[in-house]
Scaffold this motif. Structure first.
Motif, mmCIF file in Angstrom:
data_model
loop_
_atom_site.group_PDB
_atom_site.id
_atom_site.type_symbol
_atom_site.label_atom_id
_atom_site.label_comp_id
_atom_site.label_asym_id
_atom_site.label_seq_id
_atom_site.Cartn_x
_atom_site.Cartn_y
_atom_site.Cartn_z
ATOM 1 N N ARG A 145 40.044 16.050 18.541
ATOM 2 C CA ARG A 145 41.015 15.851 19.620
ATOM 3 C C ARG A 145 41.787 14.553 19.421
ATOM 4 O O ARG A 145 43.000 14.505 19.647
ATOM 5 C CB ARG A 145 40.290 15.862 20.966
ATOM 6 N N GLN A 188 44.202 17.320 25.259
ATOM 7 C CA GLN A 188 43.498 17.845 26.428
ATOM 8 C C GLN A 188 43.475 19.369 26.423
ATOM 9 O O GLN A 188 42.507 19.983 26.891
ATOM 10 C CB GLN A 188 44.156 17.311 27.703
ATOM 11 N N SER A 189 44.526 19.991 25.895
ATOM 12 C CA SER A 189 44.522 21.454 25.777
ATOM 13 C C SER A 189 43.445 21.914 24.814
ATOM 14 O O SER A 189 42.767 22.930 25.059
ATOM 15 C CB SER A 189 45.895 21.945 25.309
ATOM 16 N N LEU A 190 43.274 21.184 23.706
ATOM 17 C CA LEU A 190 42.199 21.514 22.774
ATOM 18 C C LEU A 190 40.832 21.331 23.424
ATOM 19 O O LEU A 190 39.918 22.135 23.204
ATOM 20 C CB LEU A 190 42.319 20.642 21.521
ATOM 21 N N ARG A 191 40.689 20.289 24.243
ATOM 22 C CA ARG A 191 39.413 20.083 24.944
ATOM 23 C C ARG A 191 39.123 21.240 25.890
ATOM 24 O O ARG A 191 37.985 21.718 25.970
ATOM 25 C CB ARG A 191 39.464 18.771 25.726
ATOM 26 N N MET A 192 40.140 21.699 26.612
ATOM 27 C CA MET A 192 39.939 22.825 27.531
ATOM 28 C C MET A 192 39.548 24.098 26.771
ATOM 29 O O MET A 192 38.728 24.885 27.247
ATOM 30 C CB MET A 192 41.222 23.076 28.328
ATOM 31 N N ALA A 193 40.148 24.280 25.595
ATOM 32 C CA ALA A 193 39.873 25.499 24.838
ATOM 33 C C ALA A 193 38.489 25.496 24.200
ATOM 34 O O ALA A 193 37.896 26.553 23.987
ATOM 35 C CB ALA A 193 40.939 25.693 23.757
ATOM 36 N N THR A 194 37.967 24.312 23.881
ATOM 37 C CA THR A 194 36.693 24.230 23.175
ATOM 38 C C THR A 194 35.537 23.813 24.066
ATOM 39 O O THR A 194 34.378 23.893 23.642
ATOM 40 C CB THR A 194 36.798 23.218 22.019
ATOM 41 N N ASP A 195 35.820 23.356 25.285
ATOM 42 C CA ASP A 195 34.773 22.900 26.194
ATOM 43 C C ASP A 195 34.262 24.082 27.013
ATOM 44 O O ASP A 195 34.975 24.639 27.843
ATOM 45 C CB ASP A 195 35.316 21.808 27.119
ATOM 46 N N LEU A 199 35.220 26.690 31.243
ATOM 47 C CA LEU A 199 35.204 28.108 31.584
ATOM 48 C C LEU A 199 34.212 28.405 32.704
ATOM 49 O O LEU A 199 34.418 29.303 33.507
ATOM 50 C CB LEU A 199 34.875 28.917 30.330
ATOM 51 N N LEU A 206 39.437 22.633 35.090
ATOM 52 C CA LEU A 206 40.431 22.541 34.022
ATOM 53 C C LEU A 206 41.640 21.717 34.450
ATOM 54 O O LEU A 206 42.224 21.003 33.647
ATOM 55 C CB LEU A 206 40.875 23.952 33.609
#
Length: 256
Positions: A145, A188-195, A199, A206
């Protein structure tokens, strides 16, 4: 950048209007500056899109403005210098032990006591230490990130001088703030996708991510833009000074 600057300017007046002025003025200023940053990011992006459309409509039919050519080597050097400023905040200042030392910083007393919380808010683009003892995949995603943020900033600054008629210091400074905001949003978008926690906790969790580190964009982005513009000017001036003067030809003798 306009949204971040507006929050910074209005924060002291908001504290004064609520009648909460005290010896903890600077910590209150840090909290007021960082509160509501998610709404700030969304509204600022919508305002930016609206400004672009309005500019295209009003400038319709106008001829292209002359642009100043920027040598590729000078542009790469200036962009690297500007990105180094962002990396300083992301990798050094945001490291947990350094960030804790910044937060404990308190040289004076009185109304301006405890400036560490405000400094931390305006200097740190994220948290760099951790996750401790995690598998290599989690560690790699955590570091990725930060790498993504630096890559976005580098490419945005590399592209920035192209649409400018002149790569001036104010234009580069504003552009560097915007580039840092885009880099943070990508990170932060990558964090949301991988965290996986995002979900599980849903949209509310989010939505808390965008806006983290935005106050620091104004400080670090402005400094990065100024450094990039200054490096670009010095490099271009140095290249111009190194070019030897053309020798007079036989058909046009030199003047005495």
């Amino acid at each position: 950048m306009a949204g971040t600057l507006a929050v910074a300017v209005s924060a002291p007046w908001l504290i004064a209007s609520q009648g909460r002025g005290s010896y903890r003025f600077l910590p209150q200023l840090a909290v007021t500056t960082s509160s509501g940053r998610q709404i700030l990011v969304v509204t600022a992006l919508v305002a930016a899109v609206g400004t672009v459309f309005a500019a295209r409509i009003t400038a319709k039919g106008a001829g292209p403005l002359p642009r100043q050519a920027v040598p590729a080597r000078a542009a790469r050097l200036s962009v690297t210098a500007g990105t180094a400023i962002i990396a300083l905040s992301l990798l050094v200042l945001s490291y947990q032990s350094v960030a804790a030392a910044i937060q404990r910083f308190d040289p004076v007393g009185g109304l301006f006591a405890e400036p560490g919380e405000l400094l931390r808010e305006w200097l740190l683009l994220g948290g760099w230490a951790g996750p401790a003892g995690a598998p290599f995949g989690d560690w790699f995603l955590h570091r990725l990130r930060g790498v993504l943020l630096l890559v976005v900033v580098w490419w945005a600054l590399r592209w920035l001088p192209v649409p400018l008629t002149r790569a001036t210091v104010p234009a580069m400074a504003v552009g560097a703030v915007c580039a840092t905001v885009l880099g943070l949003l990508a990170s932060q978008s990558l964090r949301m996708a991988t965290d996986g926690a995002g979900l599980r906790w849903g949209l509310t969790y989010l939505s808390a991510g965008p806006g983290d580190g935005v106050p620091a964009d104004l400080t670090c982005g402005l400094v990065a833009g100024v450094v990039a513009a200054t490096t670009l000017r010095l490099t271009v001036a140095g290249r111009a000074g190194d070019v030897p003067e053309a020798a007079p030809s036989a058909e046009s003798p030199a003047h005495p």
